[in-house]
Design a protein around this motif. Structure first.
Motif, short mmCIF file in Angstrom:
data_model
loop_
_atom_site.label_atom_id
_atom_site.label_comp_id
_atom_site.label_asym_id
_atom_site.label_seq_id
_atom_site.Cartn_x
_atom_site.Cartn_y
_atom_site.Cartn_z
N ILE B 59 -42.51 -36.90 -59.33
CA ILE B 59 -42.25 -35.54 -58.85
C ILE B 59 -40.75 -35.26 -58.77
CG2 ILE B 59 -42.45 -34.06 -56.81
CD1 ILE B 59 -45.34 -34.69 -56.82
N GLY B 62 -39.64 -34.75 -62.21
CA GLY B 62 -39.99 -33.41 -62.68
C GLY B 62 -39.02 -32.37 -62.17
N ILE B 63 -38.67 -32.48 -60.89
CA ILE B 63 -37.77 -31.49 -60.29
C ILE B 63 -36.40 -31.55 -60.96
CG2 ILE B 63 -36.52 -30.86 -58.19
CD1 ILE B 63 -38.95 -31.76 -56.58
N HIS B 66 -37.02 -31.49 -65.41
CA HIS B 66 -37.69 -30.34 -66.02
C HIS B 66 -37.30 -29.00 -65.39
CE1 HIS B 66 -40.15 -32.63 -68.72
NE2 HIS B 66 -40.49 -33.44 -67.75
N TYR B 67 -36.95 -29.01 -64.12
CA TYR B 67 -36.62 -27.74 -63.47
C TYR B 67 -35.11 -27.50 -63.41
CZ TYR B 67 -41.28 -26.37 -61.88
OH TYR B 67 -42.57 -25.94 -61.82
N ARG B 68 -34.40 -28.43 -62.74
CA ARG B 68 -32.99 -28.15 -62.46
C ARG B 68 -32.10 -28.30 -63.69
NH1 ARG B 68 -32.21 -31.22 -56.68
NH2 ARG B 68 -33.75 -30.00 -55.50
#
Lengths: 344, 342
Positions: B59, B62-63, B66-68
């Protein structure tokens, strides 16, 4: 649902329905009803004959009280009526599917407006109008008591925040008050007794679940499908449902539907994600299929335990609002969660 | 506006701006709703970039990844692209106020993108960008027609641009508010003020190549842009095919704007402020100015994104609000400082 209602209670409500004629006759005498509502005093010398109901939750209470023929107009629909109300509400006049205009409401010449959301009609402002605007036309506005305790209607969350937690007591107060105003107090009492019994039955049913801590989030919708999500806060109806069943809602904001980023949600990694289903389609994530698709394909959310292990539960979004359906929501959710095998 | 004679050496500028971009990028991947300790962030980078065999919580990975990081990369590309557009348009139109937002090109791109979504033509980021390009080109055409039809001149084009952007923003709002199905399109706020909210890696796959290729194409025309600064006749006298170069560069800026609008919505002020600030530091020669502006725009936008996520705790401001909120005072400061030398 009905399987939870003990036969005795069902029989009782039948008896009360049969006895309806007496209180209805008693009303003809014109016993005035006085009600404190959101800081105002409403007085009804006689039961209103033309009620405009804004908000499906309010509409469903009026239908459940057998007041269908007094409804002159409805607005702000979220989904279809539940089966037991479908017939009674089949021909309800709809002023608008969503927020109606002030003139359209007044144009139906109501002798009362009952509203579910205070941001539709409120003291200072409202999407439809203000209390004063309706007073100018001599139309009393009854607001769901659950809404009177709300404040802070910021731009980020149009649903406001609560200063105290919602519970079904506020709903029953609304049912009782609307029944009094409508001149059918015994119908109100029957509906409350029936709902209390269903609530208790669902709680008994969920006792096995409460043995284990199960964390949960309730996703209503999102302003952008892959952006932040509107999740149920710590004081709303979903929190109450969680308390009854013994679940832990990971969101503790006092806002009704705070906008929460998936970073935060993924970090909490709840055991179960409850997805709102609805017929409404005015926000990008209203469609439950799109919610599922996002959760399963996004590189972050697909890593969450609940998504991984298929613990996505669908629940009528209407049951996540402070309405009669929240009572059904308790049983539906308890059932769905035990079906996931999350009991000890 | 005139510029100081003593200039920053380009090499130093690029080095410092590169370091600033790295710093802003580091801030962008470290700051967020969730606190992730630095070692965990470094582990994610080690695993993803160097293929190291490290154990990381999926997780957190992922943060960060993929996000930041994808968000920071797209912010950098979009900032660079918009600053480049401003730089080129200011030279071509000989107008210090020229930029995609003010000229209505971004508004036209929004309308085009929304129309593609509503009409359901094709799918995915590419058709969205093509739709946005159609809208941007239409806005360009309208503004050019209005400007020349009313007698030309540099102030006419700005007036025409303002009329165009009002028209296209209204068209976007009209389509979004009256469309039956909201789930197909993003909210009005996205198209009017921009958002980096839904960015993932596939978006970076479009943004980065687009800005690099368009940057090189503009750099190839650096001398022509220098000549345009002295007027079209002067450029023609220097042997530049003014008509051809003009069309080519307008098309590039329209395409760049369209690609960025389809990814992050319409964001103003980057194209206006950054080229001026950079020109002030490295001088008006486009061979130096273009790479410097792209880099400075990238730093500005990544920084603005970090601010948009931190100014109000727990709430993300629209990126366009931050670029204007911090861009406008910066612009005033630049104007104020240049007052003595002019």
């Amino acid at each position: 649902m009905t399987k939870y209602i003990p036969v005795a209670v069902g029989g009782l409500s039948l008896l009360m329905a049969a006895g309806l004629a007496f209180p209805a006759l008693a009303q003809v005498g014109g016993a005035a009803v006085t009600i404190e509502n959101c800081g105002r005093t409403l007085e009804f010398d006689e039961a209103p004959e033309r009620i405009v109901s804004i908000g499906q939750g309010t509409t469903e209470i009026l239908l459940s009280l057998g007041l269908a023929d007094r409804i002159a107009g409805t607005a702000t629909w979220v989904s279809d009526l539940p089966g037991e109300l479908a017939e009674a509400g089949a021909n309800l006049p709809r002023i608008a599917e969503n927020t109606p205009g002030f003139e359209a409401v007044v144009g139906t010449r109501p002798d009362m407006v009952a509203v579910q959301w205070i941001n539709d009609i409120g003291p200072e402002q409202g999407r439809v109008g203000t209390f004063a605007q309706f007073e100018d036309f001599g139309i009393p506005v009854y607001v769901s008591p659950a809404e009177c305790a709300k404040s802070e209607f910021g731009a980020a969350s149009g649903d406001g925040a609560r200063s105290e937690a919602w519970s079904s007591d506020l709903l029953y107060r609304e049912v009782a008050e609307l029944a009094d105003i409508g001149g059918v107090p015994s119908e109100g009492e029957a509906l409350i007794a029936d709902s209390r019994e269903r609530e208790a039955a669902a709680a008994r049913d969920a006792e096995a679940l409460a043995a284990e801590e199960i964390s949960v989030v309730y996703w209503f919708s999102s302003p952008e499908i892959d952006g932040e999500a509107w999740l149920a806060g710590g004081y709303g109806a979903p929190q109450w449902i969680s308390n009854v069943i013994g679940l832990r809602n990971v969101v503790d904001s006092h806002e009704e539907w705070p906008l929460v980023g998936w970073e935060t949600i993924a970090d909490h990694d709840p055991d179960v994600i409850v997805l709102g289903t609805m017929k409404r389609r005015n926000q990008p994530a209203d469609n439950v299929a799109l919610k599922r698709e996002f959760l399963e394909t996004d590189p972050l959310t697909s890593q969450m335990t609940a998504v991984h292990d298929g613990r996505l539960v669908e629940l009528d979004a209407h049951a996540m609002n402070p309405t009669l359906r929240a009572i059904d929501g308790v049983a539906r959710l308890a059932e769905a969660i035990s079906a996931l095998g999350l009991t000890r | 506006m005139s510029y100081p004679r003593r200039r920053f050496p380009l090499g130093w500028f690029l080095l410092l701006a590169g370091a600033a971009l790295l710093a802003a990028g580091s801030a962008a991947i470290s700051i967020g709703d969730v606190r992730i300790p630095l070692p965990a962030i470094l582990k994610v980078l080690g695993r993803q970039i160097f293929g190291l065999d490290l154990t990381v919580d999926p997780i957190r990975e992922g943060i960060v990844w993929h996000y930041r990081l994808s968000r920071a990369v797209v912010a950098a590309a979009a900032g660079g692209a918009l600053a480049l557009c401003g730089c080129v348009l200011q030279a071509l139109l000989r107008n210090p106020l020229a930029e995609p937002y003010l000229l209505g090109i971004a508004a036209g791109a929004s309308t085009g993108a929304v129309m593609v979504i509503i009409l359901g033509v094709g799918a995915g980021a590419v058709s969205l960008t093509l739709g946005a390009f159609g809208g941007a080109a239409a806005a360009f055409g309208l503004v050019a027609l209005l400007a020349t039809g009313t007698g030309g001149g540099t102030e006419r084009i700005i007036l025409a641009g303002i009329a165009g952007s009002q028209l296209f923003n209204a068209a976007t709002s009209f389509i979004v508010t009256t469309s039956a199905s909201a789930e197909q399109t993003r909210g009005i706020m996205f198209w009017l003020l921009g958002s980096l909210g839904g960015i993932r890696w596939p978006d970076a796959g479009l943004a980065v190549p687009v800005v690099l290729i368009c940057g090189l194409l503009c750099l190839r025309r650096a001398r022509a842009l220098d000549a345009f600064a002295f007027g079209e006749d002067a450029a023609a006298a220097l042997g530049i095919e003014t008509g051809k170069v003009r069309v080519e560069l307008f098309a590039i800026t329209a395409f760049l704007t369209a690609a960025m609008v389809s990814l992050i919505g319409a964001v103003g002020f980057v194209g206006l402020v950054v080229p001026h600030a950079t020109r002030f530091l490295v001088g008006p020669g486009h061979e130096r100015l273009i790479p410097a502006t792209v880099l400075a725009g990238a730093v500005f936008m990544v920084g603005a994104d970090v601010l948009s996520r931190t100014v109000v705790p727990g709430q993300v401001l629209p990126i366009g609000v931050v670029t204007a909120l911090f861009g406008a005072p910066a612009f005033v400061a630049i104007l104020w400082r240049s007052r003595r030398t002019s």
